[in-house]
Design a protein around this motif. Structure first.
Motif, PDB file in Angstrom:
ATOM      1  N   HIS A 157     -18.449   1.834  -8.911  1.00  0.00           N
ATOM      2  CA  HIS A 157     -17.828   0.650  -9.518  1.00  0.00           C
ATOM      3  C   HIS A 157     -18.508  -0.590  -8.934  1.00  0.00           C
ATOM      4  O   HIS A 157     -18.483  -0.812  -7.722  1.00  0.00           O
ATOM      5  N   LEU A 158     -19.139  -1.380  -9.788  1.00  0.00           N
ATOM      6  CA  LEU A 158     -19.890  -2.559  -9.343  1.00  0.00           C
ATOM      7  C   LEU A 158     -19.034  -3.806  -9.496  1.00  0.00           C
ATOM      8  O   LEU A 158     -18.617  -4.157 -10.603  1.00  0.00           O
ATOM      9  N   GLN A 159     -18.774  -4.459  -8.371  1.00  0.00           N
ATOM     10  CA  GLN A 159     -18.046  -5.721  -8.421  1.00  0.00           C
ATOM     11  C   GLN A 159     -18.977  -6.813  -8.943  1.00  0.00           C
ATOM     12  O   GLN A 159     -20.163  -6.858  -8.617  1.00  0.00           O
ATOM     13  N   THR A 160     -18.423  -7.707  -9.736  1.00  0.00           N
ATOM     14  CA  THR A 160     -19.230  -8.750 -10.366  1.00  0.00           C
ATOM     15  C   THR A 160     -19.999  -9.575  -9.351  1.00  0.00           C
ATOM     16  O   THR A 160     -21.180  -9.885  -9.557  1.00  0.00           O
ATOM     17  N   ASN A 161     -19.372  -9.901  -8.229  1.00  0.00           N
ATOM     18  CA  ASN A 161     -20.027 -10.765  -7.247  1.00  0.00           C
ATOM     19  C   ASN A 161     -21.116 -10.053  -6.447  1.00  0.00           C
ATOM     20  O   ASN A 161     -21.807 -10.685  -5.654  1.00  0.00           O
ATOM     21  N   LYS A 162     -21.279  -8.756  -6.659  1.00  0.00           N
ATOM     22  CA  LYS A 162     -22.330  -8.022  -5.939  1.00  0.00           C
ATOM     23  C   LYS A 162     -23.493  -7.617  -6.840  1.00  0.00           C
ATOM     24  O   LYS A 162     -24.486  -7.058  -6.357  1.00  0.00           O
ATOM     25  N   ALA A 163     -23.382  -7.905  -8.119  1.00  0.00           N
ATOM     26  CA  ALA A 163     -24.449  -7.519  -9.050  1.00  0.00           C
ATOM     27  C   ALA A 163     -25.783  -8.144  -8.666  1.00  0.00           C
ATOM     28  O   ALA A 163     -26.840  -7.526  -8.800  1.00  0.00           O
ATOM     29  N   LYS A 164     -25.746  -9.378  -8.166  1.00  0.00           N
ATOM     30  CA  LYS A 164     -26.978 -10.100  -7.852  1.00  0.00           C
ATOM     31  C   LYS A 164     -27.836  -9.400  -6.816  1.00  0.00           C
ATOM     32  O   LYS A 164     -29.065  -9.593  -6.783  1.00  0.00           O
ATOM     33  N   TYR A 165     -27.224  -8.572  -5.976  1.00  0.00           N
ATOM     34  CA  TYR A 165     -27.986  -7.927  -4.911  1.00  0.00           C
ATOM     35  C   TYR A 165     -28.832  -6.757  -5.412  1.00  0.00           C
ATOM     36  O   TYR A 165     -29.894  -6.473  -4.856  1.00  0.00           O
ATOM     37  N   ILE A 166     -28.377  -6.064  -6.441  1.00  0.00           N
ATOM     38  CA  ILE A 166     -29.114  -4.880  -6.889  1.00  0.00           C
ATOM     39  C   ILE A 166     -29.930  -5.105  -8.157  1.00  0.00           C
ATOM     40  O   ILE A 166     -30.861  -4.354  -8.439  1.00  0.00           O
ATOM     41  N   VAL A 167     -29.600  -6.153  -8.905  1.00  0.00           N
ATOM     42  CA  VAL A 167     -30.299  -6.424 -10.166  1.00  0.00           C
ATOM     43  C   VAL A 167     -31.817  -6.536 -10.012  1.00  0.00           C
ATOM     44  O   VAL A 167     -32.561  -6.072 -10.880  1.00  0.00           O
ATOM     45  N   PRO A 168     -32.343  -7.106  -8.925  1.00  0.00           N
ATOM     46  CA  PRO A 168     -33.798  -7.255  -8.829  1.00  0.00           C
ATOM     47  C   PRO A 168     -34.582  -5.949  -8.799  1.00  0.00           C
ATOM     48  O   PRO A 168     -35.780  -5.949  -9.087  1.00  0.00           O
ATOM     49  N   PHE A 169     -33.931  -4.818  -8.477  1.00  0.00           N
ATOM     50  CA  PHE A 169     -34.720  -3.591  -8.345  1.00  0.00           C
ATOM     51  C   PHE A 169     -34.087  -2.349  -8.980  1.00  0.00           C
ATOM     52  O   PHE A 169     -34.772  -1.340  -9.175  1.00  0.00           O
ATOM     53  N   VAL A 170     -32.811  -2.374  -9.303  1.00  0.00           N
ATOM     54  CA  VAL A 170     -32.138  -1.149  -9.745  1.00  0.00           C
ATOM     55  C   VAL A 170     -32.756  -0.621 -11.042  1.00  0.00           C
ATOM     56  O   VAL A 170     -33.168  -1.383 -11.914  1.00  0.00           O
ATOM     57  N   HIS A 171     -32.847   0.699 -11.142  1.00  0.00           N
ATOM     58  CA  HIS A 171     -33.427   1.331 -12.338  1.00  0.00           C
ATOM     59  C   HIS A 171     -32.406   1.412 -13.462  1.00  0.00           C
ATOM     60  O   HIS A 171     -32.720   1.118 -14.621  1.00  0.00           O
ATOM     61  N   LEU A 172     -31.171   1.808 -13.137  1.00  0.00           N
ATOM     62  CA  LEU A 172     -30.142   1.978 -14.161  1.00  0.00           C
ATOM     63  C   LEU A 172     -28.768   1.778 -13.530  1.00  0.00           C
ATOM     64  O   LEU A 172     -28.460   2.387 -12.498  1.00  0.00           O
ATOM     65  N   ILE A 173     -27.954   0.937 -14.152  1.00  0.00           N
ATOM     66  CA  ILE A 173     -26.567   0.738 -13.729  1.00  0.00           C
ATOM     67  C   ILE A 173     -25.686   1.554 -14.660  1.00  0.00           C
ATOM     68  O   ILE A 173     -25.615   1.284 -15.854  1.00  0.00           O
ATOM     69  N   HIS A 174     -25.013   2.558 -14.118  1.00  0.00           N
ATOM     70  CA  HIS A 174     -24.232   3.480 -14.945  1.00  0.00           C
ATOM     71  C   HIS A 174     -22.859   2.941 -15.315  1.00  0.00           C
ATOM     72  O   HIS A 174     -22.318   3.318 -16.344  1.00  0.00           O
TER      73      HIS A 174
END
Length: 217
Positions: free
Chosen positions: A71-88
């Motif tokens: 479960h991805l909290q909205t305020n933490k999306a910025k940390y993984i967006v630069p490199f994540v391959h797929l957000i399920h």
């Protein structure tokens, strides 16, 4: 402690029969086990916690395809967006908008799955089918997000028919909106992945069967 290589090979063979991708769920597992699987040629790994993913991404080979499956909290999306391959687990329009915003800043297009609530349990996250339909109708508004499929988690029950029905309903909805040849239907974990594959899944998320049970600190 090492990975269960024979089980891993069996699961990989099952996935190959159904043309499915195996995401090895490595949350709360040491880097040494991830590297052991990496050295066998595996590249798709799934993590549930943002901080743990950030630490592993920095420490492990750069060609790993990191899947965020928690479960991805909205305020933490910025940390993984630069490199994540797929957000399920995109389980709200608000989260999708934030991922799109952060992806624009990172100058990339992020692949996402909409998480649909299919279980008969209140502990699970997800969109209902109507909400998912509404978001799909708006998908062209998000220039830095690519909705490439769906994800679902079935009920935690020993009643196989309940699980099968949940999987099949999501698979039917998936086929209405996506091309199974190029898009992802992420269903199935260690306990139910074969049922998920026979129900239409083309991406499974398996951890404990491969890595062994996790030791939480």
């Amino acid at each position: 402690m090492t990975i269960n290589q024979p089980v891993y090979i069996n699961i990989l063979e099952d996935c190959a029969r159904f043309n499915a991708t195996l995401v090895a769920v490595s949350k709360i597992q040491p880097n040494s086990k991830i590297l052991e699987l990496y050295q066998l040629g595996h590249r798709d790994f799934g993590e549930n916690y943002v901080q743990e993913l950030l630490e592993k991404q920095q420490a492990l080979p750069p060609d790993i395809r990191w899947h965020f499956i928690g479960h991805l909290q909205t305020n933490k999306a910025k940390y993984i967006v630069p490199f994540v391959h797929l957000i399920h687990g995109v389980d709200s329009l608000k989260l999708l908008k934030e991922i799109n915003k952060q992806a624009a800043k990172a100058n990339r297009k992020v692949q996402c799955l909409l998480q649909v609530y299919i279980a008969s349990e209140e502990t699970k996250f997800g969109l209902d089918y109507t909400e998912a339909e509404d978001i799909l109708q708006q998908k062209n508004q998000f220039e830095n997000v690519s909705i490439v499929g769906l994800m679902g988690m079935a009920s935690n029950t020993s009643h196989e028919m309940i699980v099968k029905n949940e999987f099949e309903q999501l698979a039917a909805f998936f086929k209405q909106h996506f091309d199974p040849q190029v898009h992802h239907l992420s269903m199935g974990m260690s306990s139910d992945y074969l049922l998920a594959l026979t129900s239409g899944s083309n991406m499974v998320r398996i951890g404990s069967s491969i890595f062994g049970f996790r030791v939480y600190q």
